[in-house]
Write an enzyme that holds these catalytic residues in place. Structure first.
Site, mmCIF file in Angstrom:
data_model
loop_
_atom_site.group_PDB
_atom_site.id
_atom_site.type_symbol
_atom_site.label_atom_id
_atom_site.label_comp_id
_atom_site.label_asym_id
_atom_site.label_seq_id
_atom_site.Cartn_x
_atom_site.Cartn_y
_atom_site.Cartn_z
ATOM 1 C CG HIS A 101 -1.705 1.208 1.440
ATOM 2 N ND1 HIS A 101 -1.329 2.180 2.354
ATOM 3 C CD2 HIS A 101 -2.850 1.659 0.863
ATOM 4 C CE1 HIS A 101 -2.213 3.155 2.327
ATOM 5 N NE2 HIS A 101 -3.144 2.883 1.448
ATOM 6 C CD GLU A 107 -2.694 2.668 -3.610
ATOM 7 O OE1 GLU A 107 -3.246 3.790 -3.550
ATOM 8 O OE2 GLU A 107 -3.062 1.699 -2.935
ATOM 9 C CG HIS A 108 -0.261 6.190 -0.487
ATOM 10 N ND1 HIS A 108 -0.743 7.272 0.225
ATOM 11 C CD2 HIS A 108 -1.247 5.268 -0.453
ATOM 12 C CE1 HIS A 108 -1.949 7.012 0.664
ATOM 13 N NE2 HIS A 108 -2.285 5.795 0.277
ATOM 14 C CD GLU A 159 -4.982 5.340 3.357
ATOM 15 O OE1 GLU A 159 -5.472 4.381 2.741
ATOM 16 O OE2 GLU A 159 -4.051 6.042 2.918
#
Length: 432
Positions: free
Chosen positions: A66, A69-70, A141
């Site tokens: 993840h 991905e950012h 997040e």
């Protein structure tokens, strides 16, 4: 380039595997104005222990897929989102347990947008400064998801069903785990899992197939890649003895929440891609027969107040795991757990599990399927999730039509076993 015609759907799917191993799928839909491109790697949050070639296994911090991905959108020259915006496209990305996908949708500048998608995903840029900055953003997040009762409920169940397997870990990781991520970790994970041979490119919409494929081929031929790595993924062995049958937690929720899950084991799966797709379809139909919103069981539980309109269930089937889960807000958690469990374990004796109801549900499932084909986004996202070997999303109608009652009953025997059940309860703070 290979062409497969699905005459019953009036669809033509074009496929080609490039010299670097990238699998390309093109689906022309000339009646649409929009084009949708999705670039996906077979790499997700559960892939936190791996080796390449004959190297020793290495474990990376949870949440790194993840995090990658950012970071992929940030380049030395600026933010790739701005470039897509300049080209009139909408862009996004998402990470699941097993995949990371990057996508755009646009009505104009299709070539430029497609090449932007390929180029930014295939050009990593990480620095210690930008990595440290991102940790704070992702930590926020993570906290946001931890404050979401439904998210906590689901991962509470996964903790019980998969106490050793990384499936129980939040896709974004934990604040502690992402704090350990280094530039070296990101490059190592990227070089391992973002090789073209581990990726799929799917383009659907108002495209010319030959022209679009030539854009992709020219782009990929202009780049050099190392030889395709042999990736080994490592997951812990788990048995029914590892399952935690029940646990609970508290949150400031207005009503109690309960969830029951059934864990599937690889030994109980049928062999072969087609048979596994039939198994997944048969289980979905069986669960609809047992607890769909038109079933007698659903109406009985609703009228007794055991469930409300928040009740939902799903069957997840993916690389290295499969499970079913059933959840609802309820003031009667014990009754919820007991009644759902009894319905599942006694599925073969349920009167509504019959040929007439199955025929009706198959028609309903096919109706939803055909309706969903009006969405380019749905096709692209589902297509990359539903590759069973050579079978694709477009083989589903034939599979659905082939399912008989005995297929549903056999699928139930493979999955619905008492020793594979776990329960999780989320209580309001006032109860404590």
């Amino acid at each position: 380039m290979n062409k497969k015609v699905y005459s019953n759907l009036n669809e033509k799917l074009y496929t080609q595997t490039l010299d670097n191993g990238l699998k390309v799928f093109l689906l022309p839909k000339r009646e649409f104005h929009k084009t949708y491109g999705l670039f996906s790697t077979n790499y997700g949050s559960i892939d936190n222990e791996f080796s390449v070639q004959e190297e020793e296994p290495q474990k990376v911090p949870d949440g790194i897929a993840h995090f990658l991905e950012h970071k992929m959108f940030e380049k030395k020259e600026g933010d790739t989102f701005q470039e897509f915006g300049r080209l009139g496209a909408s862009a996004n990305a998402f990470t699941s347990f097993t995949k990371t996908s990057y996508l755009f949708s646009a009505t104009d500048n299709i070539k430029e947008n497609l090449l932007t998608l390929l180029n930014f995903v295939q050009a990593p840029y990480f620095t210690p400064e930008t990595v440290e900055k991102e940790k704070g953003i992702i930590a926020q997040e993570i906290q946001m998801y931890q404050d979401d009762p439904d998210w906590r409920l689901f991962f509470g169940l996964l903790q019980n069903l998969y106490p050793k397997h990384p499936l129980h870990i939040d896709i974004a990781g934990t604040v502690e785990s992402i704090d350990q991520i280094t530039v070296e970790d990101l490059y190592k994970s990227y070089q391992t899992f973002y090789h073209p041979s581990n990726m799929i490119l799917f383009v659907i919409g108002n495209i010319d197939v030959q022209e679009t494929m030539s854009w992709i081929e020219d782009n990929q031929e202009s780049k050099s890649f190392p030889s395709s790595p042999t990736i080994h993924r490592y997951f812990p062995e788990e048995t029914t003895d590892d399952i935690v049958s029940f646990s609970s937690d508290i949150m400031p929720v207005t009503r109690p929440k309960a969830i029951l899950g059934v864990k599937g084991f690889e030994d109980n799966l049928p062999q072969g891609n087609k048979e596994q797709l039939r198994f997944r379809t048969a289980i979905n139909l069986l669960l609809q027969l047992l607890l769909g919103n038109t079933s007698k069981n659903y109406l009985d539980l609703y009228q007794k107040g055991v469930i409300d309109d928040s009740f939902d269930f799903e069957f997840l089937f993916d690389r290295s795991f499969y499970l079913a889960d059933f959840s609802s807000d309820t003031e009667q958690p014990e009754a919820f757990f007991n009644e759902i469990e009894q319905i599942l374990l006694n599925f073969a004796e349920e009167k509504e599990v019959n040929e007439a109801n199955l025929t009706r549900l198959k028609k309903k499932m096919l109706g939803k399927y055909f309706q969903s084909l009006n969405s380019l986004e749905y096709i692209a996202n589902q297509f990359t999730q539903e590759l069973f070997g050579e079978l694709t999303l477009f083989d589903l109608p034939e599979i659905i039509d082939s399912i008989q009652l005995h297929d549903c009953l056999n699928a139930g025997k493979r999955l619905l076993q008492k020793e594979s059940i776990a329960k999780f309860y989320l209580a309001p703070e006032k109860e404590v």
